[in-house]
Design an enzyme around this catalytic site. Structure first.
Site, short mmCIF file in Angstrom:
data_model
loop_
_atom_site.label_atom_id
_atom_site.label_comp_id
_atom_site.label_asym_id
_atom_site.label_seq_id
_atom_site.Cartn_x
_atom_site.Cartn_y
_atom_site.Cartn_z
N CYS A 83 64.21 74.86 58.90
CA CYS A 83 64.56 75.17 60.29
C CYS A 83 65.52 76.35 60.41
CB CYS A 83 65.21 73.95 60.94
SG CYS A 83 64.30 72.43 60.71
N HIS A 332 61.93 74.25 69.75
CA HIS A 332 62.21 74.49 68.34
C HIS A 332 60.95 74.88 67.57
CE1 HIS A 332 63.99 74.39 64.48
NE2 HIS A 332 63.81 73.12 64.19
#
Length: 384
Positions: A83, A332
């Protein structure tokens, strides 16, 4: 080192997108190039962050993007750091300009995963954990962050309603962001009544899976001054690491990599946390925002929850946290998130953020980590 500046930024909408991973990467890249007022042939290198290109049948994205921009001879580097890929890619782009290797470079982050379905997407995400101890043993990221949340609630006398307040605040900000994935006003009651994902985290405590791409143009100060008067200087950059598995840490209510990266970035910038006007932080789950803002030095340990209760992290509060809506509302797209944070800072500091503008902001910070914080990068920016 050379001073490094930002002169352009671009982004697709975040959400469920129909275009291919290559197409959305190109859309963001072209937006950034046009924003900078330059042509593709002025770009000397490309840094592309992506994690699950294989899900859309395209890895080795760098040369594909450079070729489609009409500059196939320009070198590129594809970077994966879970991430945190976007911020790590930005760091590499920054370092190469600072070292004098290039005068102007493109940094693009992209991800496309919504078409694979929840089961496969969750499986792909689990590969970013320490798979032997975590993902492969059934510990998903909601479960791991739920462990952090349970420990935090116990240690600092916080409540599940406090976590809900983080979600409500970020959704309020996301309503002002036309490119956000979840543009929906919610209440504390909405969060509390949403389905339990991993107690104490509920559905509205969790960020969504998103498709999307963001891009920025970095350059030397000389190049920036020759092309525009409205640019942003990168004044601090830091990276840090943590034990890959959550079980390997002394405390799970702090993320060591954030502290290490932040200290390095503050030292380089010559500032302290109190000098930061706003920050884009990695709020993959509501608990993460509380832990992040403490580890970044904005609040003492265990005190972020009080700041949230008092509204001090709202838009134009004491320090605006996630004016874009954050991962929670903006979305995201894993490989794009870190670059998207930088694009938000660029827009804020160059007067392009519209209704979500942080008034009189001069200094912005981005914080983006991978997995449960095994890798992290922090960057600090100043308006010029």
């Amino acid at each position: 080192m050379e001073k490094v500046c930002l002169i352009g930024a671009g982004s697709t909408k975040y959400g469920k997108l129909e275009d291919s991973i290559t197409d959305i990467a190109l859309q963001a890249s072209v937006d950034a190039i046009e924003s900078a007022g330059i042509g593709p042939k002025e770009i000397q290198a490309g840094y592309i962050s992506n994690v699950f290109g294989i899900a859309d049948k395209q890895v080795h994205l760098g040369p594909v993007i450079m070729s489609n921009l009409g500059i196939p001879e320009v070198p590129s580097l594809s970077i994966e750091s879970a991430c945190g890929s976007g911020s790590v890619s930005f760091r590499e782009a920054y370092a190469n300009v600072a070292a004098g290797f290039y005068d102007v470079v493109l940094a693009t982050g992209v991800e496309k995963v919504t078409h694979t379905g929840t089961e496969w997407t969750t499986t792909y995400f689990s590969y970013c954990s320490d798979f032997f101890y975590e993902g492969g043993a059934g510990a998903s990221f909601p479960g791991l962050f739920a462990s952090m949340a349970r420990a935090y609630l116990s240690e600092f006398k916080a409540t599940e309603e406090d976590l809900a307040m983080v979600a409500v605040k970020n959704h309020d900000n996301g309503l002002l962001n036309p490119k956000a994935h979840l543009r929906k006003k919610i209440t504390i009651d909405d969060v509390m009544k949403s389905a339990v994902v991993a107690s104490p985290l509920k559905l509205y405590d969790c960020c969504p899976f998103s498709d999307g791409a963001s891009a920025v143009i970095l350059c030397s100060e000389k190049f920036a001054k020759a092309h525009t008067k409205n640019y942003v200087e990168v004044i601090g950059s830091g990276r840090g690491g943590s034990p890959a598995a959550l079980q390997g840490r002394d405390h799970i209510t702090t993320i060591p990599s954030t502290r290490i990266a932040a200290q390095a970035a503050y030292k380089m910038a010559g500032i302290s946390p109190k000098d930061v006007d706003f920050a884009e932080v990695h709020d993959c789950f509501t608990i993460a925002e509380l832990v992040d803002t403490e580890d970044l030095g904005f609040f003492e340990k265990g005190k972020a929850v009080e700041a949230v209760r008092e509204g001090r992290t709202k838009l134009n509060g004491d320090i605006s946290i996630n004016p874009s809506g954050g991962l929670k509302s903006k979305g995201h797209p894993i490989g794009a998130t870190g670059i998207g944070q930088v694009a938000e800072v660029f827009d804020q500091l160059t007067g392009k953020a519209g209704d979500r503008t942080v008034k009189d902001a001069q200094i912005g910070l981005t914080h983006n980590f991978g997995a449960t914080g095994a890798s992290c990068a922090v960057h600090i920016f100043k308006s010029v």
